[in-house]
Design an enzyme around this catalytic site. Structure first.
Site, PDB file in Angstrom:
ATOM      1  N   GLY A   9     -37.847  10.036 -70.355  1.00 21.54           N
ATOM      2  CA  GLY A   9     -37.157  10.659 -71.478  1.00 21.54           C
ATOM      3  C   GLY A   9     -35.961   9.815 -71.861  1.00 21.54           C
ATOM      4  O   GLY A   9     -35.949   8.593 -71.682  1.00 21.54           O
ATOM      5  N   CYS A  10     -34.932  10.454 -72.339  1.00 23.42           N
ATOM      6  CA  CYS A  10     -33.715   9.765 -72.760  1.00 23.42           C
ATOM      7  C   CYS A  10     -33.075   9.051 -71.573  1.00 23.42           C
ATOM      8  O   CYS A  10     -32.890   9.646 -70.517  1.00 23.42           O
ATOM      9  CB  CYS A  10     -32.745  10.784 -73.353  1.00 23.42           C
ATOM     10  SG  CYS A  10     -31.178  10.067 -73.828  1.00 23.42           S
ATOM     11  N   PHE A  11     -32.738   7.788 -71.759  1.00 19.68           N
ATOM     12  CA  PHE A  11     -32.166   7.036 -70.640  1.00 19.68           C
ATOM     13  C   PHE A  11     -30.815   7.571 -70.197  1.00 19.68           C
ATOM     14  O   PHE A  11     -30.393   7.373 -69.068  1.00 19.68           O
ATOM     15  CB  PHE A  11     -32.120   5.536 -70.872  1.00 19.68           C
ATOM     16  CG  PHE A  11     -31.593   5.016 -72.183  1.00 19.68           C
ATOM     17  CD1 PHE A  11     -30.603   5.659 -72.910  1.00 19.68           C
ATOM     18  CD2 PHE A  11     -32.093   3.823 -72.687  1.00 19.68           C
ATOM     19  CE1 PHE A  11     -30.119   5.134 -74.097  1.00 19.68           C
ATOM     20  CE2 PHE A  11     -31.620   3.286 -73.880  1.00 19.68           C
ATOM     21  CZ  PHE A  11     -30.629   3.942 -74.589  1.00 19.68           C
ATOM     22  N   TRP A  12     -30.105   8.285 -71.063  1.00 22.26           N
ATOM     23  CA  TRP A  12     -28.816   8.861 -70.671  1.00 22.26           C
ATOM     24  C   TRP A  12     -28.987   9.828 -69.496  1.00 22.26           C
ATOM     25  O   TRP A  12     -28.146   9.886 -68.608  1.00 22.26           O
ATOM     26  CB  TRP A  12     -28.168   9.606 -71.818  1.00 22.26           C
ATOM     27  CG  TRP A  12     -27.856   8.797 -73.036  1.00 22.26           C
ATOM     28  CD1 TRP A  12     -27.701   7.438 -73.124  1.00 22.26           C
ATOM     29  CD2 TRP A  12     -27.668   9.302 -74.348  1.00 22.26           C
ATOM     30  NE1 TRP A  12     -27.425   7.082 -74.414  1.00 22.26           N
ATOM     31  CE2 TRP A  12     -27.391   8.196 -75.193  1.00 22.26           C
ATOM     32  CE3 TRP A  12     -27.698  10.573 -74.911  1.00 22.26           C
ATOM     33  CZ2 TRP A  12     -27.138   8.326 -76.546  1.00 22.26           C
ATOM     34  CZ3 TRP A  12     -27.441  10.706 -76.263  1.00 22.26           C
ATOM     35  CH2 TRP A  12     -27.169   9.605 -77.072  1.00 22.26           C
ATOM     36  N   CYS A  13     -30.072  10.604 -69.503  1.00 25.50           N
ATOM     37  CA  CYS A  13     -30.325  11.587 -68.428  1.00 25.50           C
ATOM     38  C   CYS A  13     -30.609  10.893 -67.103  1.00 25.50           C
ATOM     39  O   CYS A  13     -29.983  11.212 -66.085  1.00 25.50           O
ATOM     40  CB  CYS A  13     -31.512  12.476 -68.780  1.00 25.50           C
ATOM     41  SG  CYS A  13     -31.279  13.526 -70.212  1.00 25.50           S
TER      42      CYS A  13
END
Length: 178
Positions: A9-13
């Site tokens: 998913g989103c790399f921030w997570c």
């Protein structure tokens, strides 16, 4: 020091989660798995047309944390049964993927995926492929959660994932936070 490259998913997570693990020295957000020439931009990757996935590249001390343990944390920190989607983030750029750096990592990734399969209602769809190239994302995507903890996405999506991480894997974390 060893390297691991994964996307969920989103790399921030994934970056925020893996930054909390003992033995992890550095987590860099970036892109991998694409087919277009040149270094892609965030905007291009978000279009879904590059073939790239949002990933993180993790530098870790294998004397403190094993590749296998890192993969278990990764696999329980996102939904590995959701094809090209994590929550509200949809598209191939948000696919669940493990990019292995060598044959040993490939074998461990395959084993972890098989061992974890019975814990999920649906089949695991995590792609396991050799790493071809890793492109570091733009600076404003590095340490995103640490720099923006009160941003809407961080509060709504990342903070609950960190709470789950702290309950499931407390013994593997640098420090236990509430």
């Amino acid at each position: 020091m060893k390297l691991m490259t994964v996307g969920g998913g989103c790399f921030w997570c994934i970056e925020a989660i893996l930054n909390e693990v003992k033995g992890v020295e550095k987590v860099v957000s970036g892109y991998s798995g694409g087919t277009v020439p040149g270094k892609p931009t965030y905007r291009e990757v978000c279009s879904g047309l590059t073939g790239c996935a949002e990933v993180v590249q993790v530098t870790y001390d294998s004397d403190i944390i094993s590749y296998e343990d890192l993969l278990v944390i990764f696999m329980t920190s996102h939904d590995p049964t959701s094809l090209n989607r994590q929550g509200g983030d949809a598209g191939t750029q948000y696919r669940s993927v493990i990019y292995y750096h060598n044959e040993t990592q490939n074998e461990i990734a395959e084993t972890v995926a098989k061992e974890m399969a019975p814990y999920y209602e649906n089949p695991i769809v995590t792609e396991i492929s050799p790493l071809q190239i890793f492109y570091e994302a733009e600076n404003d995507h590095q340490d995103y959660y640490a720099n923006n903890p009160d941003a809407g996405y961080c509060s709504a999506v990342i903070t609950p994932k960190l709470t789950k991480l702290r309950k499931m894997h407390a013994d593997k974390l640098k420090s236990i936070s509430a």
